[in-house]
Design a protein around this motif. Structure first.
Motif, PDB file in Angstrom:
ATOM      1  N   LYS A 166       0.815  -1.215   0.000  1.00 42.41           N
ATOM      2  CA  LYS A 166       0.000   0.000   0.000  1.00 42.41           C
ATOM      3  C   LYS A 166       0.850   1.268   0.000  1.00 42.41           C
ATOM      4  O   LYS A 166       0.429   2.296  -0.515  1.00 42.41           O
ATOM      5  N   ALA A 167       2.058   1.205   0.557  1.00 35.63           N
ATOM      6  CA  ALA A 167       2.903   2.395   0.674  1.00 35.63           C
ATOM      7  C   ALA A 167       3.394   2.896  -0.688  1.00 35.63           C
ATOM      8  O   ALA A 167       3.763   4.055  -0.816  1.00 35.63           O
ATOM      9  N   LYS A 168       3.393   2.045  -1.710  1.00 33.31           N
ATOM     10  CA  LYS A 168       3.896   2.436  -3.028  1.00 33.31           C
ATOM     11  C   LYS A 168       2.897   3.254  -3.832  1.00 33.31           C
ATOM     12  O   LYS A 168       3.254   3.810  -4.864  1.00 33.31           O
ATOM     13  N   TYR A 169       1.669   3.336  -3.389  1.00 36.00           N
ATOM     14  CA  TYR A 169       0.624   3.982  -4.174  1.00 36.00           C
ATOM     15  C   TYR A 169       0.073   5.191  -3.422  1.00 36.00           C
ATOM     16  O   TYR A 169      -0.152   5.144  -2.222  1.00 36.00           O
ATOM     17  N   LYS A 170      -0.146   6.277  -4.150  1.00 36.13           N
ATOM     18  CA  LYS A 170      -0.562   7.538  -3.529  1.00 36.13           C
ATOM     19  C   LYS A 170      -1.979   7.477  -2.985  1.00 36.13           C
ATOM     20  O   LYS A 170      -2.252   7.970  -1.907  1.00 36.13           O
ATOM     21  N   THR A 171      -2.889   6.913  -3.761  1.00 36.15           N
ATOM     22  CA  THR A 171      -4.285   6.857  -3.332  1.00 36.15           C
ATOM     23  C   THR A 171      -4.800   5.421  -3.403  1.00 36.15           C
ATOM     24  O   THR A 171      -4.222   4.559  -4.068  1.00 36.15           O
ATOM     25  N   GLU A 172      -5.908   5.223  -2.731  1.00 32.79           N
ATOM     26  CA  GLU A 172      -6.516   3.899  -2.749  1.00 32.79           C
ATOM     27  C   GLU A 172      -7.116   3.590  -4.119  1.00 32.79           C
ATOM     28  O   GLU A 172      -7.173   2.428  -4.525  1.00 32.79           O
ATOM     29  N   ASP A 173      -7.556   4.605  -4.840  1.00 28.38           N
ATOM     30  CA  ASP A 173      -8.066   4.392  -6.201  1.00 28.38           C
ATOM     31  C   ASP A 173      -6.992   3.813  -7.110  1.00 28.38           C
ATOM     32  O   ASP A 173      -7.258   2.891  -7.885  1.00 28.38           O
ATOM     33  N   ILE A 174      -5.788   4.348  -7.012  1.00 29.27           N
ATOM     34  CA  ILE A 174      -4.680   3.836  -7.821  1.00 29.27           C
ATOM     35  C   ILE A 174      -4.352   2.404  -7.410  1.00 29.27           C
ATOM     36  O   ILE A 174      -4.149   1.529  -8.258  1.00 29.27           O
ATOM     37  N   LEU A 175      -4.330   2.134  -6.105  1.00 27.91           N
ATOM     38  CA  LEU A 175      -4.069   0.782  -5.597  1.00 27.91           C
ATOM     39  C   LEU A 175      -5.097  -0.203  -6.138  1.00 27.91           C
ATOM     40  O   LEU A 175      -4.746  -1.289  -6.628  1.00 27.91           O
TER      41      LEU A 175
END
Length: 159
Positions: free
Chosen positions: A64-73
């Motif tokens: 999760k730390a690699k992605y800025k937002t949850e939408d991108i994740l």
């Protein structure tokens, strides 16, 4: 007039109650898959049997730390799950190159460097891959489980 009004109210309440229900079989199947993953963690694609249907599940874990937002994740998880399912259904072409590079030093010794390149190419698309659930592991990785109902139902036994 009162009878029609009462019937309309009863129908509306019954429809509302039905609309608020949930699929208990899907919840039980989700809980089974999460328990199966927690007992023996895995990633990739598997075919899993339910009582009368076969499902393809695609499981992956993302940091999760690699992605800025949850939408991108969620979008990255969806694309990776579709790629896994596509490789399962359509196969892939894998090629491998190995390069051995040897260089001699001025003192007479040699350094050897081995470079191995593996390329995978898969073509295809899988529609209707549904995100069944996601949860966080103890190490902070986000686990996603996607599902697709396969077209071939399990064979039923006749008595």
């Amino acid at each position: 007039m009162k009878g029609i009004f009462f019937s309309f109210i009863l129908f509306t309440v019954a429809l509302d109650i039905y609309a608020q229900s949930y699929n208990s079989n899907k919840v039980a199947f989700t809980n089974f898959l999460v328990r199966m993953y927690n007992d023996a963690p895995f990633e990739g694609v598997r075919a899993v049997d339910d009582y009368n249907q076969v499902y393809l599940i695609s499981v992956l874990a993302l940091n999760k730390a690699k992605y800025k937002t949850e939408d991108i994740l969620n979008r990255v998880a969806s694309v990776k799950a579709i790629a896994q399912a596509s490789r399962y259904f359509n196969g892939s072409n894998i090629t491998q190159d190995m390069i051995i590079h040897t260089s001699e030093k001025s003192n007479g010794s040699a350094d050897t460097e081995i470079i191995e390149n593996i390329y995978e190419n898969s073509v295809g698309y899988v529609k209707e891959l549904e995100q069944l659930t996601n949860f966080t592991r103890e190490d902070g990785m986000q686990v996603f489980i996607f599902i697709k109902q396969l077209d071939t139902p399990k064979a039923t036994q006749q008595d």
